[in-house]
Design a protein around this motif. Structure first.
Motif, PDB file in Angstrom:
ATOM      1  N   ALA B  24       0.855  -1.182   0.000  1.00  0.00           N
ATOM      2  CA  ALA B  24       0.000   0.000   0.000  1.00  0.00           C
ATOM      3  C   ALA B  24       0.891   1.232   0.000  1.00  0.00           C
ATOM      4  CB  ALA B  24      -0.914  -0.012   1.210  1.00  0.00           C
ATOM      5  N   THR B  30      -5.670   2.630  -0.251  1.00  0.00           N
ATOM      6  CA  THR B  30      -5.712   1.341  -0.924  1.00  0.00           C
ATOM      7  C   THR B  30      -6.991   0.648  -0.449  1.00  0.00           C
ATOM      8  OG1 THR B  30      -3.319   1.216  -0.935  1.00  0.00           O
ATOM      9  CG2 THR B  30      -4.527  -0.856  -1.256  1.00  0.00           C
ATOM     10  N   LEU B 191      -5.739   2.004   4.565  1.00  0.00           N
ATOM     11  CA  LEU B 191      -6.118   0.715   4.004  1.00  0.00           C
ATOM     12  C   LEU B 191      -7.594   0.550   4.321  1.00  0.00           C
ATOM     13  CD1 LEU B 191      -4.970  -1.741   2.517  1.00  0.00           C
ATOM     14  CD2 LEU B 191      -4.574  -2.811   4.730  1.00  0.00           C
TER      15      LEU B 191
END
Lengths: 303, 237
Positions: B24, B30, B191
């Motif tokens: 990432a 991401t 994330l």
């Protein structure tokens, strides 16, 4: 009127002690999920330490402070030496089931109680002995009237009141108090906030140990001290904790005072042999009418 | 950057994560998508230390996270907002936020005050309701509070587990756009795990599609949105 006042004051000072015991039980129950049957064994042990120090010509107050510190250390030791290693044994299927997870620490606490009683028997011969009070245990007089309260009762009420005020400030005004409440309510979110939940749990064992050690110092001037003296106190304190809702600190204290009054009034107006029957009836009534405890509902769970 | 290599996490010999590798990029979002049971939550819980991997490694820049405790991982700048608007409902809104920064109260009291002010500015409704118990908040407000609790720790990497779960589309879009702005203005790495792929991929730099514990696609987000065959096969729409 006079017997009413006698019962009322006796109930307040005894209730204050039950409140401490109950608070100690609830702290460990909330913080670690363990009903600690060794709690009053720990208190008995630290009261013996104080008694030994006084015999060796230490002052009452230094013995008092050392007993409280040993209470904290003993509580922390129980967690670090026994409870934590037990809960981190992950490789056994038997230990991993939910019911065993909750049962094993309770059995362990009974074992600790046995060990502490045996040690007290070895060190101090297990004979019943007196424990001093720092103020007179005779009734106070105002002018020519006898008051229904002793100086020691006032001392007990004052010390417990101070303890409760300090505990409340600790839990509502300090970061560590917030961390303790948070880990009791939701350990996962608390860990994800970067708080070392394990250390917080050890701290709740230590505070509980101090509170019950204090209860031991305050009750033994009236009951004398032997390895078994404090067993009854655990039963009453546990009842108070259940009546108060088991998860609420305020409820546990309230439960302690209510039980103090129930016992004192039964003692004065009925007969001392009816006290245990009264405790049982009161517990059953409380469980039927408010099974969640007086303050056990969700909204008021915050200390 | 976050680098996950050959990660395997097992539950009683079932491989919830089966040899996962991806990276990432710092300062970007991401997005990890996948159907129920694909291993999305397990992935985040393994990165944050709540689950222990059987093998593989997780590194954040030069720091090895794999065998660290949850608390240590949070302290090295990785904060997780768990699934289901995880706040402590019996504590007040302000206490929940205070909890998130408690561990650095001693070293960084001044910055903690700024961080607290920042999250109240980001979500003014939380400031209005700061004295109320978190349990009285709506689902969207609770999600804002859960994110705020993570942000006062000043994380470098934020792990968001299905922030839109159970929220009205408008509110989840609003929350995701706030996270997007945060990334752009502060360089936060995110994330983001979502089932609801479109909004989550729209703000992302990169998309990862998980199925049954394996990475089946690792593409720039735009390509993943456009690949209707892939979505039909793994997400069913």
């Amino acid at each position: 009127m006079n017997s009413f006042l006698t019962a009322f004051f006796a109930g307040t000072s005894q209730g204050a002690i039950y409140a401490l015991v109950s608070l100690g039980l609830v702290l460990v129950w909330r913080g670690a999920g363990v009903v600690n049957f060794a709690q009053m064994g720990q208190a008995m042990f630290t009261t013996y330490i104080a008694s030994q120090l006084i015999q060796n010509e230490y002052s009452y107050w230094s013995a008092f402070v050392i007993a409280l510190i040993s209470g904290a250390l003993l509580g922390a030791l129980v967690d670090l030496g026994i409870m934590r290693p037990l809960s981190s044994r992950k490789n056994s299927l038997l230990l991993n089931s939910q019911s065993m997870r909750t049962t094993i620490p309770v059995i362990a606490s009974l074992g600790i109680l046995g060990v502490l009683k045996a040690l007290a028997g070895i060190f101090w011969a297990g004979e019943e002995r007196g424990f001093p009070a720092p103020v007179p245990t005779t009734g106070l007089r105002l002018g020519n009237t006898d008051l229904a309260i002793t100086g020691f009762d006032l001392f007990v009420i004052g010390v417990v009141f101070l303890t409760l005020v300090l505990t409340t400030i600790f839990f509502t005004r300090t970061g560590m108090g917030l961390a303790m409440r948070a880990s009791a309510l939701n350990p996962e979110v608390t860990r994800l906030s970067g708080i070392r939940v394990g250390s917080v749990r050890t701290l709740s064992w230590a505070i509980s140990g101090t509170a019950s050690s204090l209860a031991g110092l305050l009750v033994t001037p009236k009951t004398n001290l032997s390895p078994n003296t404090l067993d009854l106190l655990l039963i009453v304190g546990f009842t108070a904790a259940v009546v108060g809702g088991l998860t609420s600190l305020a409820g546990s204290v309230l439960g302690g005072f209510i039980l103090g009054y129930v016992i004192a009034f039964v003692n004065v107006y009925s007969a001392p042999e009816n006290v245990f029957l009264a405790i049982l009836i009161f517990l059953l009534l409380a469980l039927f009418l408010r099974p969640q405890g007086i303050l056990g509902s969700k909204e008021v769970r915050r200390v | 950057m976050l680098k996950v290599s050959n990660l395997v996490t097992e539950f009683a010999s079932i491989k919830a994560l089966n040899d996962i590798s991806f990276q990432a990029k710092p300062g970007r979002i991401t997005t990890v998508i996948g159907a129920n049971g694909a291993g999305k939550s397990t992935l985040l819980r393994t990165i944050s230390g709540l689950e222990r991997p059987t093998s593989g490694s997780i590194t954040w820049f030069d720091e090895e996270l794999t065998d660290k405790s949850v608390e240590a991982i949070v302290r090295s700048g990785v904060a997780q907002v768990p699934e289901g608007h995880a706040v402590i409902s019996q504590l007040s809104v302000a206490e929940n936020i205070e909890l998130g920064g408690l561990f650095r109260k001693r070293q960084a009291r001044g910055d903690l005050e700024i961080a607290t002010k920042d999250v109240y500015e980001l979500f003014p409704i939380l400031f209005e309701r700061r004295r109320e118990p978190a349990g009285s908040l709506s689902g969207g407000e609770r999600q804002m509070l859960a994110i705020s609790r993570a942000l006062v720790a000043r994380p470098k990497l934020l792990l968001l587990d299905e922030p839109s779960l159970g929220l009205a589309p408008l509110i989840s879009a609003q929350i995701i756009s706030i996270v997007d702005e945060l990334c752009k203005s502060t360089g936060l790495t995110v994330l983001l795990v979502e089932q609801n792929a479109n909004t989550a991929l729209a703000v992302a730099d990169h998309g990862i599609l998980l199925a049954l514990g394996k990475v089946v696609a690792d593409l720039p987000a735009k390509e993943l949105i456009a690949d209707s065959a892939l979505r039909a096969a793994y997400l069913g729409y």
